[in-house]
Structure formats: C-alpha cells, structure tokens
Design a protein around this motif. Sequence first.
Motif, PDB file in Angstrom:
ATOM      1  N   VAL A   1      -1.757   0.604   1.975  1.00  0.00           N
ATOM      2  CA  VAL A   1      -2.986   0.398   2.731  1.00  0.00           C
ATOM      3  C   VAL A   1      -3.422   1.716   3.363  1.00  0.00           C
ATOM      4  O   VAL A   1      -2.639   2.366   4.066  1.00  0.00           O
ATOM      5  N   VAL A   2      -4.656   2.126   3.097  1.00  0.00           N
ATOM      6  CA  VAL A   2      -5.214   3.336   3.703  1.00  0.00           C
ATOM      7  C   VAL A   2      -5.751   2.983   5.078  1.00  0.00           C
ATOM      8  O   VAL A   2      -6.678   2.171   5.214  1.00  0.00           O
ATOM      9  N   LEU A   3      -5.171   3.586   6.115  1.00  0.00           N
ATOM     10  CA  LEU A   3      -5.642   3.372   7.479  1.00  0.00           C
ATOM     11  C   LEU A   3      -6.807   4.288   7.820  1.00  0.00           C
ATOM     12  O   LEU A   3      -7.680   3.921   8.608  1.00  0.00           O
ATOM     13  N   ALA A   4      -6.811   5.484   7.239  1.00  0.00           N
ATOM     14  CA  ALA A   4      -7.880   6.450   7.494  1.00  0.00           C
ATOM     15  C   ALA A   4      -7.796   7.553   6.454  1.00  0.00           C
ATOM     16  O   ALA A   4      -6.728   7.820   5.895  1.00  0.00           O
ATOM     17  N   ALA A   5      -8.918   8.200   6.184  1.00  0.00           N
ATOM     18  CA  ALA A   5      -8.967   9.375   5.317  1.00  0.00           C
ATOM     19  C   ALA A   5     -10.136  10.229   5.774  1.00  0.00           C
ATOM     20  O   ALA A   5     -11.175   9.703   6.190  1.00  0.00           O
TER      21      ALA A   5
ATOM     22  N   LEU B   1      -4.071   8.701   5.923  1.00  0.00           N
ATOM     23  CA  LEU B   1      -3.116   8.009   6.774  1.00  0.00           C
ATOM     24  C   LEU B   1      -2.835   6.657   6.159  1.00  0.00           C
ATOM     25  O   LEU B   1      -3.759   5.872   5.895  1.00  0.00           O
ATOM     26  N   LEU B   2      -1.549   6.373   5.901  1.00  0.00           N
ATOM     27  CA  LEU B   2      -1.151   5.160   5.180  1.00  0.00           C
ATOM     28  C   LEU B   2      -0.268   4.275   6.045  1.00  0.00           C
ATOM     29  O   LEU B   2       0.570   4.769   6.822  1.00  0.00           O
ATOM     30  N   ALA B   3      -0.443   2.973   5.898  1.00  0.00           N
ATOM     31  CA  ALA B   3       0.474   2.024   6.520  1.00  0.00           C
ATOM     32  C   ALA B   3       1.843   2.138   5.859  1.00  0.00           C
ATOM     33  O   ALA B   3       1.976   2.536   4.696  1.00  0.00           O
TER      34      ALA B   3
END
Length: 397
Positions: free
Chosen positions: A181-185, A192-194
Amino acid sequence: MSRTVTLILLDATGRPLGALPSFDVPEPWWQEVASIVAEVRRRHGLEVTVLRLLDADRPAPPGGHVRYLAQTVDAPGVPLEPVAVDLAPHPLRQPWAQAGEPDRSVAWATGELRRLGRTVTAVAQQRTWNLSAIWRLDTDAGPAWLKQLPSFARHEPEVLRRLPSVAGLPGDTNSLIDAPVVLAADGEGRMLLADVPGQDRYGAGEGERAAIASGHHLVQWRACGVVGELVAAGVPDLRGAGLADRIRERLAGHDVSVAAGLLDGLDHRLQQVGDCGLPDTLVHGDLHPGNVRGDGQRRVVIDWADSFAGHPAFDILRLTEDVDADAAARLVGAWARRWRTDVPGSDPHRAVDLLRPVAPLRLAAVYAMFLAAIEPGEHPYHVHDVPAALARAAATS
C-alpha cells in the motif's frame, strides 16, 4: 562470507572528518547497510547515515573489504584516520548518495506520516545503492517504509496505486496476490509504503511457486485491460517490436558478439511471439520468490521497480529460472493452461519457448541501462551482469 567495512565520515556540513577503524559485518552484500549502522552505534555510540559506495578490494560483490562514505551529526569519540576522499559532484549521483539528502528524505516521510496521524518513534537505514535507498520508520501505529527510487524506476508507485484494481479476484484464496500500500509519493522518487508482514520467500518450493503463479495470473489477466493506462502513467512500454528496439538501443556500445545471431533474428522472433495470440499486460519484471512476502495469511508481491508493459511469459520464465527442469515444466504447463482457458486458440507454450532466450537478453539490456545511468564508482554492482546475461541468452537460443 562476511564483509569488512571502512567508513569515511563527513560532518553535518559535508566536510570530511576521516575514517573510522575497519570492522566486519555478517552480510556480504554491499548494498545492505543496516548492520553497518548498528555496528557503528554499538562500537562507538555514533549515529551515521551511509551515503554511497566508494570502492572495494574486489571487482564485484559480495564480500571483501568495502569503503563507504557516511555522514554523522555527532562528534566521533574515537580517533579517525586521515584519508583523502574525492567529493567532487557527479551528474549521475543519486540524490540519497549526497550529503544531507537522506535527512531531507526522512523528514519528508516523517511529515507525511504526521499528516496521516502517525508519530515516528525510530528510523533505521536499511539499504543504499544505485537502485534504491530504503529506511524503516517505526511509528505508534506500526512500521512504515521509505523507498527512494532512481529516475528510471519512478513508475513503481504508479503501478502499486493501480494494482489493487487488478488484484483480489475471486478464486483460490491461497493463491491471491496482494500489493504493498502506497501511503504517499512525492513524484520525485520518494515513496512511503505500509508495512508488509511476513518473510521474503527465498527458497520457495514448487508448491508455493505454483500458488504465486496462479495468483499472479489473475493480476495479469485483469491488467490486460489497463495496459494503455499504465503506459500513460510512465510504465515502460516493451510491447511487440518496441522490445527489440529498446534492447538494441541499450546494448549499443557493449560487446554483443556472443548473442549476435539472436539479436539479428530478434524482430522475426518477436513477430512469431505475437502470432501466439497472448495479450500484452503488466509484467513484474523480476518475479522470483524473494520478491514475494508471505505471513501464512496473505501473499504480497513487492518491488515493482522493474515492471513494464509487455508479454506475460517473462514473469513465468523468471519464476521458474532456478528450479529443476521437471518442476519448471509443470509450472509452465499450468501457466499455459490458464492462458489457453482465458485466450482460446492461443499458444502459450510456443510463446515461452520463443521468449526463453529473449528473457536474459532483456536483462542484459536492463543492466546496460543501469550502467549508463549510474556514476562510475557504483559500476561494480553491475559490471559483470551484461556479459553474463548475454552468455545465458546465447546458451538458450
């Protein structure tokens, strides 16, 4: 096999301080730096960030005596050896390999987690080399992972954001494939990955590989309908004749004589592959069990940085690369049956046979691209990969 490490330190402003006494770490792989950071903390009470490889006493990994450039904000409590180090900038240097840049990346990730209501309690650098930099960030809601990518791999977050729409189809729940899951890019390579619980499945046996292949087929079948969308989002387009053009372009300047015959017939071979009737789809590009994490409840395919739009056979060829011939034949047979069911009249077995030598040829082109995109100091990571892959291509053609 272990690794002997020498760290040449920079201060917080990027000024060289000298070299720490050398020490050993258990992992031989040069890009793994978590044990380096931990050992410096244990020995000297010093917090460091490893920036990049400087040189080694052998031409390629693993093992040996390896020197790195690192940065610290602390005052070393141990005498440092004076040492000359070339700090001249290089146009191909990755952002995370430059003084001060890792702190900026971690600050970005910390800010994104704060925005999500999570407080960072600890940060641990895991890996740094020409292909990525990775940090683990522990938070009050569990760990998250910061991955920073070079320009040629920045499509990975776009792939991951679209994977939930092509995963989780009804079927055997033991075979379903999830995605990180991508939390932010940030669009500049930071992602940023879970956390993905479980273990990387290196050494997986035939049964587990069969489950991976079955679940991945569901992903690829659904992805056939969004190939254009993926390409528009920046996923490399290696469909049809475009693959031959890309291979020749990237291998220009390399000695390809060992695979000259294969290259000469590549366009005709790919035309024959097209005649086999399988659709183009999303290809992981490096689908070995080490890029799958499992915890007994779910199976997650990670590291989509090598993904591209192209022929689905490349992934089953990679997944069966290091198993015995009988097991590989059974895995490929099951893969072919699934595609014949979904695409009546297609000839998946012939497509695999035609692409078997093309798979290492494509990898040779990938390694050539790596070499062209990284500074010379990091060439040892890949300098032998191009001729080795060309030799494998020639041996299977």
